[in-house]
Design a protein around this motif. Structure first.
Motif, PDB file in Angstrom:
ATOM      1  N   VAL A  90       4.694  -5.545   3.922  1.00  0.00           N
ATOM      2  CA  VAL A  90       4.561  -4.485   4.923  1.00  0.00           C
ATOM      3  C   VAL A  90       5.776  -3.580   4.773  1.00  0.00           C
ATOM      4  N   SER A  91       5.537  -2.334   4.400  1.00  0.00           N
ATOM      5  CA  SER A  91       6.634  -1.385   4.179  1.00  0.00           C
ATOM      6  C   SER A  91       6.503  -0.205   5.131  1.00  0.00           C
ATOM      7  N   HIS A  92       7.627   0.469   5.334  1.00  0.00           N
ATOM      8  CA  HIS A  92       7.605   1.695   6.123  1.00  0.00           C
ATOM      9  C   HIS A  92       7.061   2.836   5.267  1.00  0.00           C
ATOM     10  N   HIS A  93       7.635   3.045   4.118  1.00  0.00           N
ATOM     11  CA  HIS A  93       7.195   4.134   3.242  1.00  0.00           C
ATOM     12  C   HIS A  93       6.019   3.684   2.379  1.00  0.00           C
ATOM     13  N   PRO A  94       4.991   4.511   2.249  1.00  0.00           N
ATOM     14  CA  PRO A  94       3.793   4.135   1.483  1.00  0.00           C
ATOM     15  C   PRO A  94       4.095   3.982  -0.007  1.00  0.00           C
ATOM     16  N   VAL A  95       3.604   2.892  -0.594  1.00  0.00           N
ATOM     17  CA  VAL A  95       3.763   2.702  -2.034  1.00  0.00           C
ATOM     18  C   VAL A  95       2.848   3.646  -2.801  1.00  0.00           C
ATOM     19  N   ILE A  96       1.782   4.109  -2.155  1.00  0.00           N
ATOM     20  CA  ILE A  96       0.941   5.190  -2.687  1.00  0.00           C
ATOM     21  C   ILE A  96       0.973   6.315  -1.667  1.00  0.00           C
ATOM     22  N   PHE A  97       1.583   7.420  -2.040  1.00  0.00           N
ATOM     23  CA  PHE A  97       1.702   8.531  -1.091  1.00  0.00           C
ATOM     24  C   PHE A  97       0.722   9.638  -1.435  1.00  0.00           C
ATOM     25  N   ASP A  98       0.837  10.173  -2.642  1.00  0.00           N
ATOM     26  CA  ASP A  98      -0.112  11.171  -3.111  1.00  0.00           C
ATOM     27  C   ASP A  98      -1.210  10.469  -3.914  1.00  0.00           C
ATOM     28  N   GLY A  99      -2.303  11.186  -4.162  1.00  0.00           N
ATOM     29  CA  GLY A  99      -3.393  10.608  -4.937  1.00  0.00           C
ATOM     30  C   GLY A  99      -2.938  10.236  -6.345  1.00  0.00           C
ATOM     31  N   LEU A 100      -3.333   9.049  -6.806  1.00  0.00           N
ATOM     32  CA  LEU A 100      -2.976   8.601  -8.152  1.00  0.00           C
ATOM     33  C   LEU A 100      -4.044   9.035  -9.147  1.00  0.00           C
ATOM     34  N   LYS A 101      -3.631   9.729 -10.204  1.00  0.00           N
ATOM     35  CA  LYS A 101      -4.560  10.100 -11.271  1.00  0.00           C
ATOM     36  C   LYS A 101      -4.420   9.181 -12.474  1.00  0.00           C
ATOM     37  N   SER A 102      -3.314   8.451 -12.511  1.00  0.00           N
ATOM     38  CA  SER A 102      -3.088   7.442 -13.542  1.00  0.00           C
ATOM     39  C   SER A 102      -2.118   6.420 -12.980  1.00  0.00           C
ATOM     40  N   LEU A 103      -2.044   5.258 -13.630  1.00  0.00           N
ATOM     41  CA  LEU A 103      -1.197   4.182 -13.123  1.00  0.00           C
ATOM     42  C   LEU A 103      -0.294   3.707 -14.249  1.00  0.00           C
ATOM     43  N   ALA A 104       0.955   4.147 -14.199  1.00  0.00           N
ATOM     44  CA  ALA A 104       1.915   3.791 -15.239  1.00  0.00           C
ATOM     45  C   ALA A 104       2.357   2.336 -15.098  1.00  0.00           C
ATOM     46  N   GLU A 105       2.819   1.784 -16.194  1.00  0.00           N
ATOM     47  CA  GLU A 105       3.279   0.393 -16.191  1.00  0.00           C
ATOM     48  C   GLU A 105       4.460   0.198 -15.247  1.00  0.00           C
ATOM     49  N   TRP A 106       5.318   1.232 -15.115  1.00  0.00           N
ATOM     50  CA  TRP A 106       6.505   1.099 -14.266  1.00  0.00           C
ATOM     51  C   TRP A 106       6.179   1.205 -12.779  1.00  0.00           C
ATOM     52  N   ASN A 107       4.995   1.686 -12.436  1.00  0.00           N
ATOM     53  CA  ASN A 107       4.632   1.893 -11.033  1.00  0.00           C
ATOM     54  C   ASN A 107       4.516   0.542 -10.319  1.00  0.00           C
ATOM     55  N   PRO A 108       5.172   0.368  -9.162  1.00  0.00           N
ATOM     56  CA  PRO A 108       5.066  -0.901  -8.435  1.00  0.00           C
ATOM     57  C   PRO A 108       3.640  -1.302  -8.095  1.00  0.00           C
ATOM     58  N   VAL A 109       2.733  -0.319  -7.965  1.00  0.00           N
ATOM     59  CA  VAL A 109       1.337  -0.639  -7.668  1.00  0.00           C
ATOM     60  C   VAL A 109       0.752  -1.525  -8.763  1.00  0.00           C
ATOM     61  N   THR A 110       1.114  -1.249 -10.017  1.00  0.00           N
ATOM     62  CA  THR A 110       0.643  -2.072 -11.129  1.00  0.00           C
ATOM     63  C   THR A 110       1.050  -3.515 -10.943  1.00  0.00           C
ATOM     64  N   GLU A 111       2.300  -3.739 -10.569  1.00  0.00           N
ATOM     65  CA  GLU A 111       2.812  -5.095 -10.376  1.00  0.00           C
ATOM     66  C   GLU A 111       2.175  -5.769  -9.165  1.00  0.00           C
ATOM     67  N   LEU A 112       1.921  -4.987  -8.107  1.00  0.00           N
ATOM     68  CA  LEU A 112       1.245  -5.548  -6.935  1.00  0.00           C
ATOM     69  C   LEU A 112      -0.141  -6.066  -7.297  1.00  0.00           C
ATOM     70  N   VAL A 113      -0.903  -5.238  -8.005  1.00  0.00           N
ATOM     71  CA  VAL A 113      -2.265  -5.617  -8.391  1.00  0.00           C
ATOM     72  C   VAL A 113      -2.233  -6.829  -9.323  1.00  0.00           C
ATOM     73  N   ARG A 114      -1.326  -6.810 -10.282  1.00  0.00           N
ATOM     74  CA  ARG A 114      -1.238  -7.897 -11.260  1.00  0.00           C
ATOM     75  C   ARG A 114      -0.936  -9.238 -10.580  1.00  0.00           C
ATOM     76  N   ASN A 115      -0.179  -9.199  -9.486  1.00  0.00           N
ATOM     77  CA  ASN A 115       0.231 -10.436  -8.815  1.00  0.00           C
ATOM     78  C   ASN A 115      -0.547 -10.713  -7.527  1.00  0.00           C
ATOM     79  N   ASN A 116      -1.625  -9.950  -7.320  1.00  0.00           N
ATOM     80  CA  ASN A 116      -2.475 -10.147  -6.134  1.00  0.00           C
ATOM     81  C   ASN A 116      -1.685 -10.079  -4.832  1.00  0.00           C
TER      82      ASN A 116
END
Length: 256
Positions: A62-88
């Protein structure tokens, strides 16, 4: 107990539909039907925070600032969202809806500064007050108010307006809370100063010209209380699962 239970509880405390129109709050990553194993609370989701969540077997951040703020058109390896999805690991954001919520981030900032709110600076679309107006018993100078903020918020440094003016009424807006509307509202409400963060250069010049004092205590400095606020709320409600404030959270900026 499911992640959806946390989503529902948090929305009850700070309804997602009270967030500003530009914001992105609620469940941003993950399966709402997943069984909850633990909750990590933070201001920002970074790789360090995710690593701590994994180590402590928490599958929700649970974070204050959104990990996705603007619309994503691609998902880079460095993006924390990638790591979140990979680790469920799921992610919930409580941003501007929690800034303005009763006992939320802005109210806590006022409390930490040992001020008392005498009203709100503006009213949002949800008919909720944004920003606090505080009348001070003892008069501050810009420098003494900056020193007060530095001490009460435990900060390394604070920026302040150089002009020496008497300060008795202060607007408090957490995060990057200064824009043209806030400057106007502060003047209209008779404020002598604004305490906020991330203040742009043009507003320092505007403040100099209109006789307003600005105190920039940083975005991190004015909102770092968010993690502990989340942890307190969630610990009281979800006693069956581990809830913790991220130990790896820190100001991403250094000062020399």
């Amino acid at each position: 107990m499911k992640i959806s239970d946390v989503v529902e509880y948090l929305s009850g405390k700070a309804p997602f539909d009270t967030a500003m129109s530009y914001d992105n709050v609620g469940l941003l990553v993950g399966d709402p039907e997943a069984e909850l194993t633990g909750i990590c609370c933070c201001l920002d989701i970074t790789h360090g925070i995710i690593s701590e969540a994994i180590d402590k077997k928490a599958n929700l951040i649970v974070s204050h600032h959104p990990v996705i703020f603007d619309g994503l058109k691609s998902l880079a390896e460095w993006n924390p969202v990638t790591e979140l999805v990979r680790n469920n690991i799921a992610a919930i954001a409580m941003h501007t809806n929690f800034d303005i919520a009763p006992n939320g981030v802005n109210d806590t900032l006022v409390e930490l500064l040992e001020f008392e709110s005498a009203g709100v600076l503006d009213v949002t679309h949800g008919n909720i007050g944004y920003g606090a107006i505080c009348d001070i018993a003892l008069e501050f100078s810009p420098k003494s108010l900056a020193e007060h903020c530095k001490n009460k918020l435990d900060l390394e440094s604070v920026r302040y307006s150089r002009q020496n003016r008497a300060i008795k009424r202060i607007a408090v807006c957490c995060g990057g809370g200064v824009d043209r509307d806030i400057m106007r509202l502060a003047r209209e409400n008779g404020c002598d100063a604004i305490i906020s963060g991330d203040i742009k250069h043009n507003f320092w010049i505007e403040a100099e010209n209109c006789g307003m004092t600005l105190i920039d205590a940083g975005h991190y400095g004015t909102e770092k209380s968010a993690a502990n606020l989340f942890a307190k709320l969630l610990t009281e409600m979800f006693r069956e699962v581990p809830v913790f404030s991220a130990e790896k959270e820190c100001d991403p900026c250094g000062y020399v």
